[in-house]
Design an enzyme around this catalytic site. Structure first.
Site, PDB file in Angstrom:
ATOM      1  N   ARG A  19       0.827  -1.076   0.010  1.00  0.00           N
ATOM      2  CA  ARG A  19       0.091   0.251   0.057  1.00  0.00           C
ATOM      3  C   ARG A  19       0.990   1.369  -0.036  1.00  0.00           C
ATOM      4  NH1 ARG A  19      -2.191   0.630   6.273  1.00  0.00           N
ATOM      5  NH2 ARG A  19      -0.292  -0.656   7.205  1.00  0.00           N
ATOM      6  N   SER A  49      -4.507   4.667   6.104  1.00  0.00           N
ATOM      7  CA  SER A  49      -4.595   3.404   5.613  1.00  0.00           C
ATOM      8  C   SER A  49      -4.061   3.038   4.227  1.00  0.00           C
ATOM      9  CB  SER A  49      -5.712   2.408   5.603  1.00  0.00           C
ATOM     10  OG  SER A  49      -6.177   2.744   7.300  1.00  0.00           O
ATOM     11  N   GLU A  77     -19.024   4.754   0.144  1.00  0.00           N
ATOM     12  CA  GLU A  77     -18.351   4.118  -0.947  1.00  0.00           C
ATOM     13  C   GLU A  77     -18.896   4.220  -2.329  1.00  0.00           C
ATOM     14  OE1 GLU A  77     -18.649   2.455   1.947  1.00  0.00           O
ATOM     15  OE2 GLU A  77     -16.587   2.614   2.904  1.00  0.00           O
ATOM     16  N   PHE A 110     -14.580  -2.817   0.495  1.00  0.00           N
ATOM     17  CA  PHE A 110     -15.347  -1.717   0.307  1.00  0.00           C
ATOM     18  C   PHE A 110     -15.145  -1.326  -0.943  1.00  0.00           C
ATOM     19  CE2 PHE A 110     -13.914  -1.254   5.034  1.00  0.00           C
ATOM     20  CZ  PHE A 110     -14.797  -2.445   5.367  1.00  0.00           C
ATOM     21  N   HIS A 157      -5.390  -3.601   1.664  1.00  0.00           N
ATOM     22  CA  HIS A 157      -5.981  -4.591   2.841  1.00  0.00           C
ATOM     23  C   HIS A 157      -6.634  -5.687   2.408  1.00  0.00           C
ATOM     24  CE1 HIS A 157      -4.683  -1.438   5.190  1.00  0.00           C
ATOM     25  NE2 HIS A 157      -5.079  -1.791   6.146  1.00  0.00           N
ATOM     26  N   ASP A 182      -8.214  -8.095  12.172  1.00  0.00           N
ATOM     27  CA  ASP A 182      -9.471  -7.404  11.998  1.00  0.00           C
ATOM     28  C   ASP A 182     -10.441  -8.359  11.612  1.00  0.00           C
ATOM     29  OD1 ASP A 182      -9.189  -4.972  12.718  1.00  0.00           O
ATOM     30  OD2 ASP A 182      -9.018  -3.948  10.544  1.00  0.00           O
ATOM     31  N   ARG A 201      -1.597  -4.790   3.160  1.00  0.00           N
ATOM     32  CA  ARG A 201      -1.538  -4.214   4.294  1.00  0.00           C
ATOM     33  C   ARG A 201      -0.094  -4.527   4.972  1.00  0.00           C
ATOM     34  NH1 ARG A 201      -3.337  -5.384  10.362  1.00  0.00           N
ATOM     35  NH2 ARG A 201      -2.716  -3.203  11.199  1.00  0.00           N
TER      36      ARG A 201
END
Lengths: 281, 317
Positions: free
Chosen positions: B13, B40, B61, B86, B112, B120, B170
């Site tokens: 990322r 992020s 989104e 998302f 991610h 998560d 990530r």
């Protein structure tokens, strides 16, 4: 000053186009199309500043986005009769290999269309993006959009409505076709939405009602007022009170003709109520 | 055998963030949108240098995808940033109608992705996104393997006119591709030459494939490792040329075996050269909480799993 006689004649012709297109292929959406005939004629003949020809980016001209894409018949008729493509092409509506798909699309390269619509609730976000691109480009032209009232039940609209005021997208005029009908019945029967004025105002928009949404003079006057309210830090919402199926008595004030084509007899009846003015395609 | 080493690890990322920042300096039409995940997605540098070209959409989104489509009308090149989950499943119809079917020049940049999101858990660990996006007509799907390749891919997609899905992750992973590489959409990269088996990998699994090839070499097995960074359009020729030589193949990806790279490869092979194939991928399952390493081990997405798949496929030749 607009020539009301000419615009009224064009509107009558557009109504003929709508029911002839839908009748020919025994499918399509005449009710909402008829209710918005005056709005589309006003928009393309009186209100929008457009360039000759068509390019996707539309820099230096006003833009329009149809979010409730199922009323494509009125959109196609007015685009054709405003010179975007040959009027004869209305003959191909919904036929195989046509540019006039059931719902509007850029995919077949039809001039005048800048986004596909049909799956509801997406057009306001697109219009906001186009309006923000205009600001980046220092282009002071406006972006117009049209939405069904039932369509506002889609949640994405409220994301967009919240965003547009927060980000001061004040070069946008979003019109809601307030015909109070949707597929399964009246909007109050299906899912009452309460006061749309109160909702838009609570979300930070300037709101203006056009009570006589099928009176072309009232539509032009109201939309010109809406135009005068742009550039003042807030997006503008027009609540356009229309009658679904307007101009054809047996189609009016009901959701029954949302997505139903007239038969031969009904077509003849409807055409008789709207005598030919500019010539059929 | 050519071997690969690394001196530094970084998250892919951050490669996206660096690529986006460079685009901010070189391409005035590039704009960026984010749905409340600036940090992020590593978009800070672009935003700092080009505040007028950044759009904070908030946690919305669907609206972001529509606004991105609208921004293209007026000549902008929007890069949207949020998590892979998302960026795809949550907004599939918005992407389908307003971006893909409408042919809009939007770059959907998704961080991610996969299990390596870690703790998560399954709500955020999408393992279906490659399948979702590759099924959309006209959508380009790219999953780069390290920081440098992600940066290069980010820069390259700005020059491609059309919708692109760029998938990255990530965790910090080895940097083993050159900093000055030129990224060619749809062009596979052969990392090692081999004769016994072809290993085709994408994303974080490319390094694991190289590690596997080292171990296999020591066991006397010659593996040809190919990096498929572009899942669509797929470099059919690179795959067919390699299996013509090796006669068997293992595909490796951080994704469900349904709908992923492996299935795309299987289609090409079934049509042109039926070849024994084994799949290193998740097996129609959701993920769960854990460290990235624990998860990749539990779900069989590492060097060891690739070695086992190679041994299995060799027996089927």
């Amino acid at each position: 000053m607009p020539n009301i006689k000419e615009l009224t004649d064009l509107t009558t012709q557009v109504r003929r186009d709508i029911i002839r297109m839908v009748h020919k292929v025994n499918s399509g959406h005449p009710g909402g199309s008829l209710g918005c005939a005056e709005f589309f004629v006003s928009l393309y003949q009186e209100l929008m500043e457009t360039k000759d020809g068509f390019d996707m980016d539309g820099i230096g001209e006003d833009l329009f986005f149809l979010s409730n894409g199922h009323i494509s018949p009125v959109y196609y008729s007015v685009l054709a009769r405003s010179g975007y493509f040959p009027v004869e092409e209305l003959n191909t509506f919904r036929l195989i290999n046509t540019r006039l798909q059931g719902h509007p699309t850029t995919h077949e390269g039809l001039p005048g269309i800048r986004i596909a619509s049909g799956s509801l609730g997406q057009g306001m976000s697109v219009a906001i993006g186009a309006a923000q691109a205009k600001k980046l480009n220092n282009d002071d032209h406006l972006v117009y959009s049209l939405h069904g009232d039932g369509e506002l039940q889609e949640g994405q609209n409220w994301e967009a409505i919240m965003y547009a005021s927060a980000k001061k997208v004040d070069n946008l005029i979003s019109t809601v076709d307030l015909n109070q009908q949707q597929i399964d019945g009246s909007t109050d029967d299906v899912l009452p939405m309460g006061s749309l004025r109160a909702k838009f105002e609570a979300f930070g928009w300037t709101v203006l009602d056009i009570e006589k949404g099928n009176d072309i003079e009232a539509v032009i006057k109201g939309m010109k007022e809406a135009k005068s309210l742009t550039g003042k830090g807030k997006p503008v919402c027009v609540l356009l009170h229309t009658v679904m199926g307007n101009g054809i008595d047996f189609m009016m004030h009901t959701h029954a003709w949302h997505g139903k084509a007239p038969n031969d007899e009904q077509l003849a009846n409807g055409l008789a109520q709207n005598p030919e003015t500019l010539g059929d395609y | 055998m050519k071997t690969y080493t690394y001196t530094e690890k970084k998250d892919t990322r951050s490669g996206f963030g660096a690529g986006l920042a460079e685009l901010g300096r070189t391409n005035p039409n590039v704009v960026a949108l984010c749905a409340d995940l600036i940090g992020s997605l590593k978009m800070d540098e672009f935003i700092k240098e080009n505040p007028e070209r950044f759009f904070q959409i908030g946690i919305a989104e669907a609206n972001m995808m529509g606004i991105a489509a609208g921004l293209t009308i007026g000549g902008k090149i929007p890069f949207t940033g949020t998590f892979a989950n998302f960026s795809t499943g949550r907004v599939y119809d918005q992407i389908r109608q307003s971006i893909a079917y409408s042919g809009k020049n939007v770059k959907i940049c998704a961080s991610h992705a996969g299990l390596t999101l870690g703790e998560d858990g399954a709500t955020h660990q999408i393992l279906e996104d490659i399948g979702l996006m590759k099924m959309l007509p006209g959508m380009v799907v790219i999953n780069p393997c390290d920081y440098n390749q992600t940066k290069a891919a980010t820069i390259a997609i700005a020059d491609y006119d059309g919708p692109v899905y760029l998938r990255f992750g990530r965790p910090s992973v080895p940097i083993f591709t050159p900093a000055d590489q030129k990224f060619e959409i749809g062009k596979a990269i052969k990392f090692t030459e081999g004769t016994d088996v072809t290993i085709v990998a994408t994303g974080h699994l490319v390094w694991e494939a190289l590690e596997a090839s080292k171990a296999l070499h020591e066991a006397g097995i010659s593996a040809e490792v190919i990096n498929i960074h572009t899942i669509k359009p797929l470099d059919d020729k690179a795959i067919l040329d390699s299996v013509a030589k090796t006669g068997c193949i293992v595909t490796a990806e951080e994704h469900n075996h349904l709908g992923g790279l492996g299935e795309s490869v299987a289609r090409v092979l079934a049509q042109h050269r039926p070849t024994p194939q084994e799949f290193v991928a998740t097996n129609d399952t959701f993920g769960e909480s854990g460290t990235p390493a624990q998860l990749m081990d539990k779900y069989g997405l590492n060097s060891e799993a690739i070695q086992n798949a190679v041994k299995k496929v060799l027996k089927r030749k």
